[in-house]
Motif scaffolding. Structure first.
Motif, PDB file in Angstrom:
ATOM      1  N   ARG A 245       0.805  -1.364   0.073  1.00 51.41           N
ATOM      2  CA  ARG A 245       0.088  -0.022   0.005  1.00 51.41           C
ATOM      3  C   ARG A 245       0.876   1.225   0.130  1.00 51.41           C
ATOM      4  O   ARG A 245       0.409   2.204  -0.626  1.00 51.41           O
ATOM      5  CB  ARG A 245      -1.013  -0.057   1.199  1.00 51.41           C
ATOM      6  CG  ARG A 245      -1.880  -1.066   1.097  1.00 51.41           C
ATOM      7  CD  ARG A 245      -2.874  -0.570  -0.211  1.00 51.41           C
ATOM      8  NE  ARG A 245      -4.065  -1.525  -0.455  1.00 51.41           N
ATOM      9  CZ  ARG A 245      -3.981  -2.571  -1.247  1.00 51.41           C
ATOM     10  NH1 ARG A 245      -2.737  -2.507  -1.696  1.00 51.41           N
ATOM     11  NH2 ARG A 245      -4.744  -3.427  -1.399  1.00 51.41           N
ATOM     12  N   VAL A 246       2.012   1.211   0.331  1.00 50.68           N
ATOM     13  CA  VAL A 246       2.903   2.413   0.857  1.00 50.68           C
ATOM     14  C   VAL A 246       3.050   2.775  -0.948  1.00 50.68           C
ATOM     15  O   VAL A 246       3.265   4.101  -1.027  1.00 50.68           O
ATOM     16  CB  VAL A 246       4.348   1.929   1.550  1.00 50.68           C
ATOM     17  CG1 VAL A 246       5.027   1.276   0.670  1.00 50.68           C
ATOM     18  CG2 VAL A 246       4.828   3.492   1.740  1.00 50.68           C
ATOM     19  N   ASN A 247       3.209   2.055  -1.861  1.00 51.53           N
ATOM     20  CA  ASN A 247       3.370   2.485  -3.030  1.00 51.53           C
ATOM     21  C   ASN A 247       2.445   3.642  -3.775  1.00 51.53           C
ATOM     22  O   ASN A 247       2.492   4.259  -4.294  1.00 51.53           O
ATOM     23  CB  ASN A 247       3.503   1.284  -4.030  1.00 51.53           C
ATOM     24  CG  ASN A 247       4.604   0.469  -3.899  1.00 51.53           C
ATOM     25  OD1 ASN A 247       5.338   0.738  -3.202  1.00 51.53           O
ATOM     26  ND2 ASN A 247       4.647  -0.880  -4.332  1.00 51.53           N
ATOM     27  N   GLU A 248       1.135   3.162  -3.309  1.00 51.43           N
ATOM     28  CA  GLU A 248      -0.162   3.834  -3.512  1.00 51.43           C
ATOM     29  C   GLU A 248      -0.081   5.189  -2.959  1.00 51.43           C
ATOM     30  O   GLU A 248      -0.256   6.263  -3.505  1.00 51.43           O
ATOM     31  CB  GLU A 248      -1.327   3.058  -3.212  1.00 51.43           C
ATOM     32  CG  GLU A 248      -1.596   1.861  -3.860  1.00 51.43           C
ATOM     33  CD  GLU A 248      -1.715   1.994  -5.288  1.00 51.43           C
ATOM     34  OE1 GLU A 248      -2.226   2.942  -5.946  1.00 51.43           O
ATOM     35  OE2 GLU A 248      -0.896   1.165  -5.894  1.00 51.43           O
ATOM     36  N   GLN A 249       0.396   5.385  -1.638  1.00 48.33           N
ATOM     37  CA  GLN A 249       0.445   6.415  -0.746  1.00 48.33           C
ATOM     38  C   GLN A 249       1.410   7.496  -1.477  1.00 48.33           C
ATOM     39  O   GLN A 249       1.195   8.606  -1.611  1.00 48.33           O
ATOM     40  CB  GLN A 249       0.722   6.270   0.545  1.00 48.33           C
ATOM     41  CG  GLN A 249      -0.303   5.495   1.436  1.00 48.33           C
ATOM     42  CD  GLN A 249      -0.153   5.117   2.774  1.00 48.33           C
ATOM     43  OE1 GLN A 249       1.084   5.014   3.270  1.00 48.33           O
ATOM     44  NE2 GLN A 249      -1.232   4.758   3.435  1.00 48.33           N
ATOM     45  N   VAL A 250       2.499   6.765  -1.853  1.00 46.05           N
ATOM     46  CA  VAL A 250       3.570   7.562  -2.411  1.00 46.05           C
ATOM     47  C   VAL A 250       3.258   8.159  -3.893  1.00 46.05           C
ATOM     48  O   VAL A 250       3.334   9.445  -3.920  1.00 46.05           O
ATOM     49  CB  VAL A 250       4.949   6.915  -2.444  1.00 46.05           C
ATOM     50  CG1 VAL A 250       5.914   7.620  -3.501  1.00 46.05           C
ATOM     51  CG2 VAL A 250       5.698   6.562  -1.397  1.00 46.05           C
ATOM     52  N   SER A 251       2.597   7.428  -4.662  1.00 49.06           N
ATOM     53  CA  SER A 251       2.176   7.944  -5.842  1.00 49.06           C
ATOM     54  C   SER A 251       0.979   9.011  -5.797  1.00 49.06           C
ATOM     55  O   SER A 251       0.680   9.567  -6.775  1.00 49.06           O
ATOM     56  CB  SER A 251       1.568   6.612  -6.691  1.00 49.06           C
ATOM     57  OG  SER A 251       0.633   6.180  -6.635  1.00 49.06           O
ATOM     58  N   ALA A 252       0.190   8.843  -4.651  1.00 49.80           N
ATOM     59  CA  ALA A 252      -0.724   9.683  -4.605  1.00 49.80           C
ATOM     60  C   ALA A 252      -0.338  11.166  -3.837  1.00 49.80           C
ATOM     61  O   ALA A 252      -1.291  12.058  -3.456  1.00 49.80           O
ATOM     62  CB  ALA A 252      -1.818   9.187  -3.578  1.00 49.80           C
TER      63      ALA A 252
ATOM     64  N   SER B 230       0.694  14.817  -3.466  1.00 48.13           N
ATOM     65  CA  SER B 230       0.095  15.999  -4.419  1.00 48.13           C
ATOM     66  C   SER B 230       1.193  16.343  -5.513  1.00 48.13           C
ATOM     67  O   SER B 230       1.084  16.941  -6.529  1.00 48.13           O
ATOM     68  CB  SER B 230      -0.286  17.042  -3.598  1.00 48.13           C
ATOM     69  OG  SER B 230       0.413  17.661  -2.913  1.00 48.13           O
ATOM     70  N   GLY B 231       2.636  16.499  -4.795  1.00 51.46           N
ATOM     71  CA  GLY B 231       3.710  16.845  -5.598  1.00 51.46           C
ATOM     72  C   GLY B 231       3.996  15.818  -6.831  1.00 51.46           C
ATOM     73  O   GLY B 231       4.424  16.495  -7.806  1.00 51.46           O
ATOM     74  N   PHE B 232       3.474  14.823  -6.984  1.00 51.07           N
ATOM     75  CA  PHE B 232       3.421  13.978  -8.108  1.00 51.07           C
ATOM     76  C   PHE B 232       2.197  13.998  -9.003  1.00 51.07           C
ATOM     77  O   PHE B 232       2.289  13.814 -10.195  1.00 51.07           O
ATOM     78  CB  PHE B 232       3.548  12.457  -7.641  1.00 51.07           C
ATOM     79  CG  PHE B 232       5.015  12.147  -7.141  1.00 51.07           C
ATOM     80  CD1 PHE B 232       6.139  12.671  -7.919  1.00 51.07           C
ATOM     81  CD2 PHE B 232       5.130  11.490  -6.024  1.00 51.07           C
ATOM     82  CE1 PHE B 232       7.259  12.226  -7.163  1.00 51.07           C
ATOM     83  CE2 PHE B 232       6.298  11.058  -5.467  1.00 51.07           C
ATOM     84  CZ  PHE B 232       7.698  11.544  -6.076  1.00 51.07           C
ATOM     85  N   THR B 233       0.799  14.334  -8.354  1.00 54.88           N
ATOM     86  CA  THR B 233      -0.170  14.214  -9.143  1.00 54.88           C
ATOM     87  C   THR B 233      -0.753  15.659  -9.365  1.00 54.88           C
ATOM     88  O   THR B 233      -1.278  15.799 -10.587  1.00 54.88           O
ATOM     89  CB  THR B 233      -1.530  13.684  -8.286  1.00 54.88           C
ATOM     90  OG1 THR B 233      -1.576  14.337  -6.865  1.00 54.88           O
ATOM     91  CG2 THR B 233      -1.254  12.118  -7.816  1.00 54.88           C
TER      92      THR B 233
END
Ligand SMILES: *Cc1c(COP(=O)(O)O)cnc(C)c1O
Length: 482
Positions: A78-85, A87-90
């Motif tokens: 799940r940590v991958n999901e949190q990182v990709s979410a 805001s600096g990335f999205t």
């Protein structure tokens, strides 16, 4: 189950708009549609239940065991999901100046470096959106290399008969013709057949190693040497690096170019159509042809985009599926240099554990019990004995909440069940699978015909898969259209 349109009740709704608190504006009334759109009308609670019911009818890694060979359906932390979410990335725009998105460029740059290290390559592009797309991109590099040397006669790509179906398809898409070479008895490339196949028209070879039988080809150095001596290049289909990452590198085996599937090995959820990512790596001599732009790092530590000199051009808009690449970066950083090889050790151990127990239980393993991350069961002998086929065994597993293994692939084993447990499954899960498979074997021996009716507990059992794929019914047919 009922569709949304069948649950619709005229006038039922779920939105309460607040009173207008801004000035009303007028607009061209001819832009209005003549009739209101035919949207289903329903309450929020019914809508929620509809989608929950749909979700309950699907099967994912979070529901249970999913040993779909070659597809690597492993648990995605799940940590991958949190990182990709974050805001600096999205909250960025692909056209925003590079100076204002330095963190994103750095993420791409670092992931490229790590993947290149894992694959033994010198350069990488993150643009391709899937494995097949990566193959196509890699083949364009190979083509560009031959053409740059003025060598226009190299039009053929050699592909072993155990290859993933995307390999010959990508070769044709990239403008090559395909030469198939047979496998030898051990399941590897037949060296004599390969020697006979190479020549002045050889552009290259595409190979998966370990191959789709789950076997590492012990002749790999010789295979690459034969192709190189004939003037061809070697392409590594690294869709599934689960058996070798951190242990063996395609670049060291002699390959010039490789793709990896981030959505298989590097922990992005997949199935159901994506999004995926199939980065392509290459040796330095192919790097000038890579798709652009590429991220580069300056002496002052800043990142910018550059266009490779003789780029084959873009293969996808902007920078690929960026958030998928962020997940892969998070995954690799979480595991680290020690965790990456440990993950592949566990994948290989799990596969060998299952292969051994299933063989002991009475299933036929045509290429022996030793395998890498996956193995193939041949249900042919069971079918001859009882009438129960690979399809029947697979369908029966559905009754016990287990996703079937990959069926009827690779094509060289006619009643194939291709099993890939992955490293994230526990011993208890594997033991449960063995006991299920043992029970199914007993059922087949008792009454093989009965298994043709499996699954017995699912709303849909044996759909017409060809028609479903060729003539999909993708929208609701209203009465007046019927
Ligand atoms: C999955 C797979 C591919 C294709 O990857 P996609 O992302 O589905 O296009 C190619 N080769 C092998 C060996 C694979 O397992």
């Amino acid at each position: 189950m009922k569709l949304l349109f069948e649950r619709s009740v005229p006038g039922r709704k779920q939105t309460i708009f607040p009173d207008l608190d801004v000035p009303e504006v007028s607009f061209d009334q001819t832009l209005l549609r003549d009739k209101a759109p035919r949207l289903p009308q329903m309450a929020e609670v019914d809508l929620g239940r509809h989608y929950t019911e749909l979700a309950k009818q699907t099967h994912g890694v979070n529901d249970g065991f999913y040993p779909l060979g070659s597809c690597t359906m492993k648990y995605n932390p799940r940590v991958n999901e949190q990182v990709s979410a974050l805001s600096g990335f999205t909250d960025i725009h692909p056209l925003q100046p590079a100076e204002t998105a330095q963190g994103c460029l750095r993420a791409m740059y670092e992931l490229e470096g790590m993947l290149a290290e894992i694959c033994g390559m010198d350069a990488m592009t993150l643009q391709p959106a899937a494995g097949a797309h990566g193959e196509y991109t890699g083949l364009l590099l190979i083509r560009a290399h031959h053409l740059a040397k003025g060598d226009t006669a190299r039009t053929k790509i050699i592909v072993p008969d155990s290859a993933h179906g995307t390999n010959p398809a990508s070769a044709v898409m990239a403008g090559f013709t395909v030469v198939s070479v047979p496998s030898n008895e051990a399941g590897g490339v037949d060296l004599d057949a390969l020697r006979a196949a190479v020549g002045e028209d050889t552009a290259g070879l595409m190979l998966t190693n370990p191959n789709t039988l789950g076997l590492f080809d012990p002749n790999i150095l010789e295979i690459c040497r034969i192709v190189h001596e004939a003037g061809g290049l070697c392409y590594y289909d690294g869709a599934n690096l689960n058996a070798v990452m951190g242990h063996a590198r395609p670049g060291d085996m002699g390959f010039d170019c490789v793709h990896v599937n981030l959505h298989k090995t590097f922990s992005t959820p997949h199935g159901g159509g994506g999004p995926g990512s199939g980065p392509v790596g290459c040796k330095a001599f192919l790097a000038p042809y890579l798709p652009g732009p590429q991220v580069t790092k300056s002496a002052d530590g800043s990142f910018s985009f550059v266009q490779p000199e003789q780029s084959v051009g873009k293969v996808r808009s902007f920078y690929g599926n960026f958030l998928v690449t962020v997940r892969a970066l998070a995954y690799i950083l979480t595991l680290g240099k020690e965790g990456i090889p440990e993950a592949s050790e566990a994948a290989v151990l799990n596969a060998n554990y299952l292969a051994h127990l299933l063989s002991k239980a009475g299933y036929t393993l045509p290429y022996g019990e030793r395998c890498m991350h996956e193995f193939v069961i041949d249900v042919g002998p069971l079918k001859a004995e009882t009438g129960a086929s690979a399809m029947d065994v697979a369908k029966r597993l559905l009754d016990f909440d287990v996703h079937p293994p990959t069926m009827y692939f690779p094509l060289i084993v006619h009643e194939a069940l291709m099993v890939e447990p992955t490293e994230t499954e526990s011993r208890e899960t594997l033991d449960e699978f063995v006991s299920l498979m043992t029970n199914i074997l007993a059922e087949a021996r008792e009454d093989g015909e009965r298994l043709h009716g499996a699954p017995f507990t699912r709303p849909i059992g044996r759909p017409d898969e060809v028609t479903a794929a060729r003539k999909p019914c993708l929208h609701y047919v209203f009465d007046e259209e019927a």
